[in-house]
Enzyme design. Structure first.
Site, PDB file in Angstrom:
ATOM      1  N   LYS A  49       1.090  -1.185   0.114  1.00 26.75           N
ATOM      2  CA  LYS A  49       0.262  -0.113   0.151  1.00 26.75           C
ATOM      3  C   LYS A  49       1.306   1.453   0.077  1.00 26.75           C
ATOM      4  O   LYS A  49       0.454   2.470  -0.621  1.00 26.75           O
ATOM      5  CB  LYS A  49      -1.194  -0.088   1.092  1.00 26.75           C
ATOM      6  CG  LYS A  49      -2.109  -0.810   1.165  1.00 26.75           C
ATOM      7  CD  LYS A  49      -2.855  -1.612   2.312  1.00 26.75           C
ATOM      8  CE  LYS A  49      -3.829  -2.362   2.049  1.00 26.75           C
ATOM      9  NZ  LYS A  49      -4.521  -2.491   3.013  1.00 26.75           N
ATOM     10  N   GLN A  93      -5.138  -1.965   9.495  1.00 31.55           N
ATOM     11  CA  GLN A  93      -4.821  -3.413   8.757  1.00 31.55           C
ATOM     12  C   GLN A  93      -5.700  -4.482   9.786  1.00 31.55           C
ATOM     13  O   GLN A  93      -5.316  -4.496  10.835  1.00 31.55           O
ATOM     14  CB  GLN A  93      -3.302  -3.218   8.128  1.00 31.55           C
ATOM     15  CG  GLN A  93      -3.095  -4.791   8.229  1.00 31.55           C
ATOM     16  CD  GLN A  93      -3.877  -4.849   6.444  1.00 31.55           C
ATOM     17  OE1 GLN A  93      -3.465  -3.104   5.460  1.00 31.55           O
ATOM     18  NE2 GLN A  93      -4.098  -5.903   5.304  1.00 31.55           N
ATOM     19  N   ASP A 116     -11.526   3.024   3.817  1.00 24.87           N
ATOM     20  CA  ASP A 116     -11.949   1.067   3.450  1.00 24.87           C
ATOM     21  C   ASP A 116     -13.877   1.154   3.929  1.00 24.87           C
ATOM     22  O   ASP A 116     -14.593   0.146   2.777  1.00 24.87           O
ATOM     23  CB  ASP A 116     -11.252   0.422   5.154  1.00 24.87           C
ATOM     24  CG  ASP A 116     -10.753  -0.574   4.201  1.00 24.87           C
ATOM     25  OD1 ASP A 116      -9.984  -0.777   3.271  1.00 24.87           O
ATOM     26  OD2 ASP A 116      -9.798  -0.453   5.637  1.00 24.87           O
TER      27      ASP A 116
HETATM   28  N1  GUN Z   1      -7.523  -7.188   5.636  1.00 32.73           N
HETATM   29  C1  GUN Z   1      -7.765  -7.424   4.760  1.00 32.73           C
HETATM   30  N2  GUN Z   1      -8.055  -6.750   3.362  1.00 32.73           N
HETATM   31  C2  GUN Z   1      -8.561  -5.106   4.264  1.00 32.73           C
HETATM   32  C3  GUN Z   1      -8.604  -5.255   3.508  1.00 32.73           C
HETATM   33  O1  GUN Z   1      -9.413  -4.457   2.795  1.00 32.73           O
HETATM   34  N3  GUN Z   1      -9.373  -3.266   4.680  1.00 32.73           N
HETATM   35  C4  GUN Z   1      -8.342  -3.619   6.064  1.00 32.73           C
HETATM   36  N4  GUN Z   1      -8.287  -2.385   6.849  1.00 32.73           N
HETATM   37  N5  GUN Z   1      -7.401  -4.228   6.625  1.00 32.73           N
HETATM   38  C5  GUN Z   1      -8.076  -6.124   5.513  1.00 32.73           C
END
Ligand code: GUN
Length: 282
Positions: A49, A93, A116
């Site tokens: 990311k 996360q 998100d």
């Molecule tokens: N862990 C796995 N997929 C995601 C996601 O789309 N967002 C977040 N914050 N954590 C994740």
């Protein structure tokens, strides 16, 4: 033989578009990510990311907290980001350690910075078909693929397999908002194949390798595979028995290289959208 949907190519194209839009901006969008603990998969995702954000000309902040961090300390860090004028988008996360209440954490993120789209007030906007500019990343990525391949869901019979907050539930609402007839199946569904066999479009997000077999798929169906599981020998498998299902489907996403690369692309689209909203550019 199905058309194989190329998520890598679509993601690359959309990321290039974001980069050229970002070059025209005076200020740069800033994405802040909080990671708790040492989960190796999460570390790789967070690093990707950061790398992608920087490659587009975004600002990137990564806050690493230890596995044993208290819930109150984590909340304090989120509140600092909520109040920081230079931060447009916040992501914590997942998964979080057991001692932390993930729902409480998600609800601490200011909805206007919830990249998100997991905060109940943002989920609620999708539920009432409100005018949102940000959507959960994986569902948004699925819609980008369908758009790119000219696939409309209007009036189609769509079966979603899986009811998670990250994929199944939001994608079902978004499909409904696009005029699909939506059925949500899950681990307790009886006679699953009776539902999938009638589907014009199947979206599978269960994390069970090769679970969707050729016999469960109607000829000409569009098959979107969100599952990704690493086998003991390290190979990645989706929910769909790809080699056999591709013989009957009209379009199919591979694993890897289908939905996977789209998620990060959606995250960057969401970051840019939040930046624009906060700067009255949307
Ligand atoms: N862990 C796995 N997929 C995601 C996601 O789309 N967002 C977040 N914050 N954590 C994740």
């Amino acid at each position: 033989m199905a058309v194989i949907i190329d998520g890598k190519a679509v993601s690359k194209k959309l990321l290039e578009h974001i980069k050229s839009e970002t070059e025209k901006l005076e200020k740069k969008p800033c994405l802040a990510v909080i990671i708790v603990g040492n989960d190796s998969a999460s570390k790789i995702y967070v690093n990707n990311k950061k790398k992608t954000a920087l490659s587009l000309g975004f600002e990137s902040i990564v806050i690493e907290l230890p596995e044993n961090v208290s819930e109150s300390k984590l909340i304090e860090e989120i509140e600092k980001l909520n109040n920081a004028n230079n931060v447009n988008a916040i992501l914590v996360q997942l998964p979080l350690p057991e001692h932390i209440d993930a729902s409480k954490i998600i609800e601490t993120i200011k909805p206007e910075k919830d990249v998100d789209c997991f905060h109940p007030s943002n989920v609620g906007k999708i539920a009432v078909n409100g005018n949102g500019f940000v959507y959960p990343c994986t569902p948004r990525g699925i819609f980008s693929l369908l758009d790119e391949y000219g696939i409309s869901v209007r009036g189609k019979n769509v079966v979603v397999v899986g009811r998670s907050n990250i994929v199944g539930r939001p994608v079902a609402m978004m499909l409904l908002n696009k005029d699909a007839t939506v059925t949500v199946c899950h681990s307790k569904t009886a006679n699953l194949s009776e539902f999938t066999k009638r589907a014009d479009v199947i979206v599978s997000a269960v994390g069970n390798p090769k679970f969707i077999k050729k016999e469960m798929v109607k000829t000409g169906a569009v098959v979107i595979d969100v599952g990704i599981t690493r086998d003991r020998d390290g190979t990645l498998s989706g929910d769909v028995d790809f080699e056999n299902v591709k013989e009957v489907a009209s379009f199919i996403t591979p694993v890897p290289g289908g939905v996977g690369p789209m998620t990060i692309c959606s995250l960057m689209q969401n970051t840019l959208a939040l930046f624009k909203i906060q700067n009255n550019l949307l």
